[in-house]
Design a protein around this motif. Sequence first.
Motif, PDB file in Angstrom:
ATOM      1  N   ARG A   1      38.756  28.509  67.792  1.00  0.00           N
ATOM      2  CA  ARG A   1      38.475  29.253  67.126  1.00  0.00           C
ATOM      3  C   ARG A   1      39.250  29.344  66.166  1.00  0.00           C
ATOM      4  NH1 ARG A   1      34.079  31.923  66.577  1.00  0.00           N
ATOM      5  NH2 ARG A   1      33.114  31.963  68.586  1.00  0.00           N
ATOM      6  N   CYS A   2      38.809  28.797  64.690  1.00  0.00           N
ATOM      7  CA  CYS A   2      38.925  28.938  63.225  1.00  0.00           C
ATOM      8  C   CYS A   2      38.402  29.393  62.401  1.00  0.00           C
ATOM      9  CB  CYS A   2      39.904  27.649  63.280  1.00  0.00           C
ATOM     10  SG  CYS A   2      38.849  26.138  62.427  1.00  0.00           S
ATOM     11  N   ASP A   3      39.319  30.237  61.625  1.00  0.00           N
ATOM     12  CA  ASP A   3      38.690  30.929  60.540  1.00  0.00           C
ATOM     13  C   ASP A   3      38.858  30.604  59.057  1.00  0.00           C
ATOM     14  OD1 ASP A   3      37.933  32.917  62.713  1.00  0.00           O
ATOM     15  OD2 ASP A   3      39.662  34.334  62.563  1.00  0.00           O
ATOM     16  N   LEU A   4      37.749  30.693  58.091  1.00  0.00           N
ATOM     17  CA  LEU A   4      37.785  30.354  57.443  1.00  0.00           C
ATOM     18  C   LEU A   4      37.978  31.914  56.236  1.00  0.00           C
ATOM     19  CD1 LEU A   4      35.059  27.459  57.042  1.00  0.00           C
ATOM     20  CD2 LEU A   4      38.050  27.426  55.873  1.00  0.00           C
ATOM     21  N   TYR A   5      38.839  31.708  55.732  1.00  0.00           N
ATOM     22  CA  TYR A   5      39.372  32.698  54.883  1.00  0.00           C
ATOM     23  C   TYR A   5      38.875  32.213  53.526  1.00  0.00           C
ATOM     24  CZ  TYR A   5      41.199  34.705  59.076  1.00  0.00           C
ATOM     25  OH  TYR A   5      41.633  35.267  60.325  1.00  0.00           O
ATOM     26  N   GLY A   6      38.435  33.521  52.707  1.00  0.00           N
ATOM     27  CA  GLY A   6      38.030  33.199  51.164  1.00  0.00           C
ATOM     28  C   GLY A   6      37.298  32.479  50.619  1.00  0.00           C
ATOM     29  N   TYR A   7      37.849  31.170  49.786  1.00  0.00           N
ATOM     30  CA  TYR A   7      37.056  29.928  49.593  1.00  0.00           C
ATOM     31  C   TYR A   7      38.208  28.796  48.993  1.00  0.00           C
ATOM     32  CZ  TYR A   7      39.270  31.809  45.688  1.00  0.00           C
ATOM     33  OH  TYR A   7      41.033  31.933  44.371  1.00  0.00           O
ATOM     34  N   PRO A   8      36.962  27.929  49.369  1.00  0.00           N
ATOM     35  CA  PRO A   8      38.494  26.572  49.108  1.00  0.00           C
ATOM     36  C   PRO A   8      38.954  26.089  47.634  1.00  0.00           C
ATOM     37  CG  PRO A   8      35.734  26.139  49.180  1.00  0.00           C
ATOM     38  CD  PRO A   8      36.033  27.290  49.331  1.00  0.00           C
ATOM     39  N   ALA A   9      40.273  25.985  47.421  1.00  0.00           N
ATOM     40  CA  ALA A   9      40.885  25.222  46.536  1.00  0.00           C
ATOM     41  C   ALA A   9      40.457  23.987  46.146  1.00  0.00           C
ATOM     42  CB  ALA A   9      42.741  25.643  46.737  1.00  0.00           C
ATOM     43  N   VAL A  10      40.504  23.892  45.551  1.00  0.00           N
ATOM     44  CA  VAL A  10      39.539  22.238  45.325  1.00  0.00           C
ATOM     45  C   VAL A  10      40.820  22.086  44.115  1.00  0.00           C
ATOM     46  CG1 VAL A  10      37.762  21.926  45.776  1.00  0.00           C
ATOM     47  CG2 VAL A  10      38.383  22.772  43.917  1.00  0.00           C
ATOM     48  N   ARG A  11      41.713  20.229  44.150  1.00  0.00           N
ATOM     49  CA  ARG A  11      42.303  19.603  43.347  1.00  0.00           C
ATOM     50  C   ARG A  11      41.617  18.457  43.827  1.00  0.00           C
ATOM     51  NH1 ARG A  11      48.367  17.716  44.837  1.00  0.00           N
ATOM     52  NH2 ARG A  11      48.883  17.002  42.161  1.00  0.00           N
TER      53      ARG A  11
ATOM     54  N   ARG B   1      35.479  15.015  32.565  1.00  0.00           N
ATOM     55  CA  ARG B   1      36.405  13.122  33.396  1.00  0.00           C
ATOM     56  C   ARG B   1      36.062  13.098  34.770  1.00  0.00           C
ATOM     57  NH1 ARG B   1      38.330  18.288  33.552  1.00  0.00           N
ATOM     58  NH2 ARG B   1      39.705  18.869  35.115  1.00  0.00           N
ATOM     59  N   THR B   2      35.933  11.655  34.829  1.00  0.00           N
ATOM     60  CA  THR B   2      35.097  11.702  36.064  1.00  0.00           C
ATOM     61  C   THR B   2      36.847  11.102  37.050  1.00  0.00           C
ATOM     62  OG1 THR B   2      34.038   9.858  34.903  1.00  0.00           O
ATOM     63  CG2 THR B   2      34.761   9.281  37.313  1.00  0.00           C
ATOM     64  N   GLU B   3      36.816  11.734  38.386  1.00  0.00           N
ATOM     65  CA  GLU B   3      38.274  11.601  39.079  1.00  0.00           C
ATOM     66  C   GLU B   3      37.228  11.244  40.616  1.00  0.00           C
ATOM     67  OE1 GLU B   3      41.279  12.478  38.809  1.00  0.00           O
ATOM     68  OE2 GLU B   3      40.746  14.386  37.550  1.00  0.00           O
ATOM     69  N   LYS B   4      38.246  10.399  40.323  1.00  0.00           N
ATOM     70  CA  LYS B   4      38.128   9.867  42.354  1.00  0.00           C
ATOM     71  C   LYS B   4      39.076  10.050  43.539  1.00  0.00           C
ATOM     72  CE  LYS B   4      37.212   6.286  39.897  1.00  0.00           C
ATOM     73  NZ  LYS B   4      37.235   4.470  39.552  1.00  0.00           N
ATOM     74  N   THR B   5      39.314  11.225  43.492  1.00  0.00           N
ATOM     75  CA  THR B   5      40.644  11.873  44.896  1.00  0.00           C
ATOM     76  C   THR B   5      40.226  13.498  44.651  1.00  0.00           C
ATOM     77  OG1 THR B   5      42.372  12.420  43.151  1.00  0.00           O
ATOM     78  CG2 THR B   5      41.851   9.740  44.636  1.00  0.00           C
ATOM     79  N   LEU B   6      39.987  14.038  46.117  1.00  0.00           N
ATOM     80  CA  LEU B   6      39.764  14.852  46.406  1.00  0.00           C
ATOM     81  C   LEU B   6      40.890  15.712  47.296  1.00  0.00           C
ATOM     82  CD1 LEU B   6      38.708  17.588  46.021  1.00  0.00           C
ATOM     83  CD2 LEU B   6      36.337  17.212  47.142  1.00  0.00           C
ATOM     84  N   GLU B   7      41.345  16.754  46.855  1.00  0.00           N
ATOM     85  CA  GLU B   7      42.115  17.463  47.925  1.00  0.00           C
ATOM     86  C   GLU B   7      41.958  18.870  48.368  1.00  0.00           C
ATOM     87  OE1 GLU B   7      46.256  17.500  50.124  1.00  0.00           O
ATOM     88  OE2 GLU B   7      46.418  17.167  48.087  1.00  0.00           O
ATOM     89  N   VAL B   8      41.712  19.816  49.496  1.00  0.00           N
ATOM     90  CA  VAL B   8      40.979  20.794  49.816  1.00  0.00           C
ATOM     91  C   VAL B   8      42.369  21.713  50.289  1.00  0.00           C
ATOM     92  CG1 VAL B   8      39.211  22.333  50.756  1.00  0.00           C
ATOM     93  CG2 VAL B   8      39.069  20.454  50.210  1.00  0.00           C
ATOM     94  N   PHE B   9      42.176  22.890  49.757  1.00  0.00           N
ATOM     95  CA  PHE B   9      43.656  23.445  50.094  1.00  0.00           C
ATOM     96  C   PHE B   9      42.617  24.859  50.930  1.00  0.00           C
ATOM     97  CE2 PHE B   9      45.782  20.523  47.768  1.00  0.00           C
ATOM     98  CZ  PHE B   9      46.679  20.323  48.429  1.00  0.00           C
TER      99      PHE B   9
END
Length: 241
Positions: free
Chosen positions: A134-144, A190-198
């Motif tokens: 089981r894993c816990d998701l804290y807070g909110y996603p930091a998207v880049r 602007r238009t972006e083509k990559t996304l990374e979630v922290f």
Amino acid sequence: MSIAAPTRSRVRLLTAAATVALAALSLTACNNGDGVRDEGASQQPSKSAPAGGDSGKDTSAGSTTDDKTGTGTSTGTGTGTKPKPQPAATGKNNPTSSTARVTCNGSTVKVTAQSVARPVNHMLLTVTNTGSKRCDLYGYPAVRFGEAQSVPPVIDDSQPQAVVSLPPGQSAYAGVALSGGDDGGGSNGRTEKTLEVFFQGRNTNDGGPGAKAPLPAKGVYIDDSLKVTYWQQAMSDALAW
């Protein structure tokens, strides 16, 4: 002077007298206890029968010992070994135990990004627990998006009452308001083509490695009004803002 030969009747008389004397000697030996008497065949001492009328035959199939050792039984039906009690599942052996939980991050989850029709200019992030704990998701996603150097702000009113927790195989969600802002306008589009979630940790902003989420080939349009929601247990809650 000639000696007359003993007559036949005298010989018989002497023989009878000798026989009587021998019989008398034999009888005397028996009466004084010095002689050997025939007592018949010797007998084995009989075993005393156990109480309760048992014939004395041993029916046990194994040696009976203290109940705690369980090395034998009196019925002869088996070894009598008692099963060992199994310890209660704790820690790493119990997926629901607090000590078995980990922080959701790029090493334990898979992230997907999907455009939605409603609300407009929104995207749905879906996080699925691919690990064994089981894993816990804290807070909110930091998207880049692309090469951005800052993290978009969170919509404060979207904070849930409890931390979102994911058993293996389960999913959670977050909404991303891509552009437009509350007043319908935004700057630096602007238009972006990559996304990374922290991910965030329990007491820190660093929850471990991030995860890349593929975007459509044409990319997505964003501006400086970009915001995200807190992690939500239900998809509808993620898209309510």
